[in-house]
Design a protein around this motif. Structure first.
Motif, PDB file in Angstrom:
ATOM      1  N   GLY A   1       8.716  42.758  16.650  1.00 36.58           N
ATOM      2  CA  GLY A   1       8.655  43.284  18.084  1.00 36.58           C
ATOM      3  C   GLY A   1       9.386  43.681  19.200  1.00 36.58           C
ATOM      4  O   GLY A   1       9.378  44.886  20.012  1.00 36.58           O
ATOM      5  N   ILE A   2      10.991  42.382  19.192  1.00 36.94           N
ATOM      6  CA  ILE A   2      11.832  42.570  20.095  1.00 36.94           C
ATOM      7  C   ILE A   2      12.372  44.184  20.146  1.00 36.94           C
ATOM      8  O   ILE A   2      12.898  44.456  20.466  1.00 36.94           O
ATOM      9  CB  ILE A   2      12.786  41.303  19.686  1.00 36.94           C
ATOM     10  N   ILE A   3      12.485  44.889  18.253  1.00 35.80           N
ATOM     11  CA  ILE A   3      13.242  45.557  18.515  1.00 35.80           C
ATOM     12  C   ILE A   3      11.744  46.583  18.013  1.00 35.80           C
ATOM     13  O   ILE A   3      12.327  47.522  18.292  1.00 35.80           O
ATOM     14  CB  ILE A   3      14.130  46.232  16.968  1.00 35.80           C
ATOM     15  N   GLY A   4      10.883  46.652  17.557  1.00 36.04           N
ATOM     16  CA  GLY A   4       9.800  47.530  17.207  1.00 36.04           C
ATOM     17  C   GLY A   4       9.194  48.016  18.043  1.00 36.04           C
ATOM     18  O   GLY A   4       8.888  49.413  18.419  1.00 36.04           O
ATOM     19  N   ILE A   5       9.047  47.470  19.367  1.00 36.67           N
ATOM     20  CA  ILE A   5       8.167  47.818  20.183  1.00 36.67           C
ATOM     21  C   ILE A   5       8.984  49.013  21.202  1.00 36.67           C
ATOM     22  O   ILE A   5       8.059  49.739  21.599  1.00 36.67           O
ATOM     23  CB  ILE A   5       8.064  46.663  21.370  1.00 36.67           C
ATOM     24  N   PRO A   6      10.000  48.683  21.336  1.00 35.66           N
ATOM     25  CA  PRO A   6      11.327  48.983  22.733  1.00 35.66           C
ATOM     26  C   PRO A   6      11.335  50.268  21.459  1.00 35.66           C
ATOM     27  O   PRO A   6      11.087  51.543  22.595  1.00 35.66           O
ATOM     28  CB  PRO A   6      12.354  48.613  22.552  1.00 35.66           C
ATOM     29  N   ALA A   7      11.241  50.173  20.584  1.00 32.45           N
ATOM     30  CA  ALA A   7      11.768  51.934  19.752  1.00 32.45           C
ATOM     31  C   ALA A   7      10.548  52.681  19.420  1.00 32.45           C
ATOM     32  O   ALA A   7      10.335  54.103  19.416  1.00 32.45           O
ATOM     33  CB  ALA A   7      11.566  51.244  17.609  1.00 32.45           C
ATOM     34  N   MET A   8       8.996  51.913  19.510  1.00 36.94           N
ATOM     35  CA  MET A   8       7.987  52.789  19.534  1.00 36.94           C
ATOM     36  C   MET A   8       8.099  53.307  21.249  1.00 36.94           C
ATOM     37  O   MET A   8       7.395  54.624  20.653  1.00 36.94           O
ATOM     38  CB  MET A   8       6.850  51.850  18.435  1.00 36.94           C
ATOM     39  N   ILE A   9       8.177  52.748  21.781  1.00 33.17           N
ATOM     40  CA  ILE A   9       8.001  53.449  22.784  1.00 33.17           C
ATOM     41  C   ILE A   9       8.744  54.118  23.383  1.00 33.17           C
ATOM     42  O   ILE A   9       8.683  55.444  24.080  1.00 33.17           O
ATOM     43  CB  ILE A   9       7.760  51.801  24.473  1.00 33.17           C
ATOM     44  N   ALA A  10      10.077  54.315  23.195  1.00 29.51           N
ATOM     45  CA  ALA A  10      11.367  55.048  23.021  1.00 29.51           C
ATOM     46  C   ALA A  10      10.658  56.505  22.719  1.00 29.51           C
ATOM     47  O   ALA A  10      10.904  57.805  23.131  1.00 29.51           O
ATOM     48  CB  ALA A  10      11.886  54.874  22.453  1.00 29.51           C
TER      49      ALA A  10
ATOM     50  N   GLN B   1       2.566  41.457  27.305  1.00 28.73           N
ATOM     51  CA  GLN B   1       3.139  40.878  28.098  1.00 28.73           C
ATOM     52  C   GLN B   1       4.857  42.065  27.819  1.00 28.73           C
ATOM     53  O   GLN B   1       5.554  42.283  28.595  1.00 28.73           O
ATOM     54  CB  GLN B   1       4.187  39.487  28.416  1.00 28.73           C
ATOM     55  N   TYR B   2       5.373  42.339  26.256  1.00 28.16           N
ATOM     56  CA  TYR B   2       6.402  42.535  25.878  1.00 28.16           C
ATOM     57  C   TYR B   2       6.423  43.887  26.795  1.00 28.16           C
ATOM     58  O   TYR B   2       6.840  44.408  26.791  1.00 28.16           O
ATOM     59  CB  TYR B   2       7.166  42.173  24.671  1.00 28.16           C
ATOM     60  N   SER B   3       5.036  44.789  25.840  1.00 27.86           N
ATOM     61  CA  SER B   3       5.194  45.534  26.062  1.00 27.86           C
ATOM     62  C   SER B   3       4.695  46.157  27.658  1.00 27.86           C
ATOM     63  O   SER B   3       4.552  47.643  27.643  1.00 27.86           O
ATOM     64  CB  SER B   3       3.762  46.439  24.811  1.00 27.86           C
TER      65      SER B   3
ATOM     66  N   TRP C   1      11.442  52.791  27.042  1.00 26.54           N
ATOM     67  CA  TRP C   1      13.310  52.394  27.218  1.00 26.54           C
ATOM     68  C   TRP C   1      13.675  53.892  25.982  1.00 26.54           C
ATOM     69  O   TRP C   1      13.798  54.225  25.098  1.00 26.54           O
ATOM     70  CB  TRP C   1      12.849  51.453  25.661  1.00 26.54           C
ATOM     71  N   SER C   2      15.748  53.123  25.669  1.00 25.63           N
ATOM     72  CA  SER C   2      16.110  54.020  25.386  1.00 25.63           C
ATOM     73  C   SER C   2      16.802  53.870  23.818  1.00 25.63           C
ATOM     74  O   SER C   2      16.956  52.456  23.736  1.00 25.63           O
ATOM     75  CB  SER C   2      17.779  54.278  25.832  1.00 25.63           C
ATOM     76  N   LEU C   3      16.807  54.878  23.372  1.00 24.98           N
ATOM     77  CA  LEU C   3      16.981  54.309  21.410  1.00 24.98           C
ATOM     78  C   LEU C   3      18.335  54.367  21.528  1.00 24.98           C
ATOM     79  O   LEU C   3      19.019  54.521  20.401  1.00 24.98           O
ATOM     80  CB  LEU C   3      15.877  55.052  20.210  1.00 24.98           C
ATOM     81  N   ALA C   4      19.019  54.851  22.200  1.00 23.35           N
ATOM     82  CA  ALA C   4      20.820  55.449  22.488  1.00 23.35           C
ATOM     83  C   ALA C   4      21.258  53.729  20.739  1.00 23.35           C
ATOM     84  O   ALA C   4      22.069  54.866  19.973  1.00 23.35           O
ATOM     85  CB  ALA C   4      21.211  55.283  23.115  1.00 23.35           C
ATOM     86  N   SER C   5      20.820  53.392  21.203  1.00 27.78           N
ATOM     87  CA  SER C   5      22.201  51.722  20.253  1.00 27.78           C
ATOM     88  C   SER C   5      21.417  51.632  18.905  1.00 27.78           C
ATOM     89  O   SER C   5      22.355  51.520  18.589  1.00 27.78           O
ATOM     90  CB  SER C   5      22.365  50.804  21.485  1.00 27.78           C
ATOM     91  N   MET C   6      20.397  52.232  19.013  1.00 30.59           N
ATOM     92  CA  MET C   6      19.209  52.245  17.336  1.00 30.59           C
ATOM     93  C   MET C   6      19.775  52.914  16.358  1.00 30.59           C
ATOM     94  O   MET C   6      19.542  52.866  15.333  1.00 30.59           O
ATOM     95  CB  MET C   6      18.180  51.941  17.908  1.00 30.59           C
TER      96      MET C   6
END
Length: 432
Positions: free
Chosen positions: A126-135, A399-401, A208-213
């Motif tokens: 989730g640390i990467i996956g949750i921001p990626a999905m929301i982005a 909470q992370y989401s 969240w931005s995914l620019a770096s990924m």
């Protein structure tokens, strides 16, 4: 006497729900109280000290060791970048397509869920996956639920879970494995269905931005620089989560050696020889920290199982449990499907709480065969692992989401309830 024991169990549930006592402490106190009520002596055969506390505390030792090794392997996968690399590759492949990204994160979560469960698995995926999905536009609650549904889809292949049910219910590993293979299609289908349905809900901003990924360098040198910067693991190391499963399921190797082989494979494929010793020790110590809470809980569960399996407890509970337990397969499915919510909020059907004691009573009293109790508890475990607002993985993912655990519960409960229904139908059709 049986009514007194049931009242004690209700008191235990109350203490856990009110957070007056941690679950492990409440289970130990309940076990001692049950032993006292049924007249168990302090020492000797079927006693409080020797049987309940001494033998019960180590009854699930194999499960505790499996949990520790699973936590160790999980820490290795985290430190060596395997978990992060898997998620990043999926995000890059999915691009800006929300459903594709979510399905990819779901698959990675399931793969990680075969290694370790609870909060560590949620964090790795989730640390990467949750921001990626929301982005890319996946609703926040759906993003949290995708991680949890993925972990639950991998749970039927989680080797420490096999060991737990094998030891707690006194069943061969092969029997546990056989039922889990039948449960997996339900978990997988409803996990995919969750993503397909819920990703189409509207009203969530791209937070969240995914620019770096999302960068995809063209040159080989830039690609290697990016891999070093993000900590990408080599492609062959990404097979590490599958190694224990292939050895245990495909070659019939025992669970603990299979998991140790996964540790060794992860280390060899990601670590230089001169760094292996330090990395092994560092991740092992970190694994102890992660494994400490479930190990303490398994100590308490073993003590409770020893208490409810005392001859006096069996004699007291047998008439009540037999009278209340449905024997007809159709009634069995209907009743226990309706009781599914009792595994939430550390309720009486939570297998990592009082549910373990009830399972022990059902087997000891001869109400259901042990395989049927396995089907019942494993089906409920699918619900607890996703929708329980008090479980660590649900709390962390929510909470992370940026949502509440209760929101995640309401969104995921219909799907995992169907998974439990499928498991109960299989149990009734094959064991009753």
């Amino acid at each position: 006497m049986g009514i007194v024991i049931l009242l004690l169990m209700l008191v235990g549930v109350g203490l856990m729900l009110a957070r007056k006592l941690p679950t492990a402490f409440a289970l130990v106190l309940l076990a001692v109280a049950v032993a006292i009520v049924v007249g168990a002596p302090l020492t000797g055969e079927n006693s409080i000290f020797d049987t309940v506390l001494q033998e019960g505390a180590v009854a699930l030792a194999a499960t505790m060791l499996a949990v520790l090794i699973g936590s160790w392997l999980g820490k290795l996968m985290e430190e060596t970048g395997i978990a992060g690399t898997l998620v990043r590759k999926i995000v890059e492949f999915g691009g800006d397509r929300p459903t594709v990204v979510a399905l990819g994160v779901l698959a990675v979560s399931a793969l990680i869920g075969t290694v370790t469960g609870s909060a560590p698995a949620a964090m790795m995926a989730g640390i990467i996956g949750i921001p990626a999905m929301i982005a890319v536009g996946v609703p926040k609650t759906t993003a949290a639920g995708t991680i949890l549904m993925g972990i639950a889809a991998g749970m039927p292949f989680e080797l420490p879970v096999w060991q737990f049910f094998s030891t707690a219910l006194d069943l061969p590993i092969e029997t546990v494995q056989g039922f889990m293979l039948k449960l997996f299609p339900f978990a997988a289908v409803f996990a995919v269905l969750f993503v397909l349905v819920e990703t189409r809900r509207r009203g969530v901003e791209h937070a969240w931005s995914l620019a770096s990924m999302a960068e995809r360098p063209a040159g080989g040198g830039r690609r290697r620089d990016r891999a070093r910067q993000l900590g990408d693991a080599p492609w062959y190391a990404l097979l590490a989560p599958a190694v224990p499963l292939v050895l245990a399921l495909g070659f019939g190797l025992a669970i603990i050696p299979s998991m140790l082989a996964g540790v060794l494979y992860t280390l060899v494929t990601t670590t230089r020889p001169r760094e292996m010793n330090k990395r092994l020790l560092r991740t092992l110590y970190a694994g102890f920290e992660v494994a400490a809470p479930p190990i303490a809980l398994f100590v308490a569960i073993g003590i409770l199982l020893a208490a409810v399996q005392l001859p006096g407890a069996i004699d007291a509970l047998n008439p009540l449990v037999t009278a209340l337990s449905p024997a007809n397969p159709v009634v069995f499915v209907i009743v226990f499907t309706l009781l599914t919510p009792l595994c939430l909020y550390r309720g009486p059907l939570n297998v990592y709480g009082l549910g373990a004691g009830i399972a022990g009573v059902l087997i000891s009293a001869g109400v259901y065969p042990a395989v049927a109790v396995l089907g019942l508890t494993a089906s409920y475990n699918q619900v607890f692992g996703v929708a329980d607002p008090t479980s660590t993985q649900t709390v962390w993912a929510a909470q992370y989401s940026g949502v509440s655990p209760q929101q995640v519960m309401l969104r995921t409960l219909p799907y995992v309830w169907c998974v439990a229904l499928g498991g109960l139908i299989v149990t009734a059709a094959t064991q009753l």
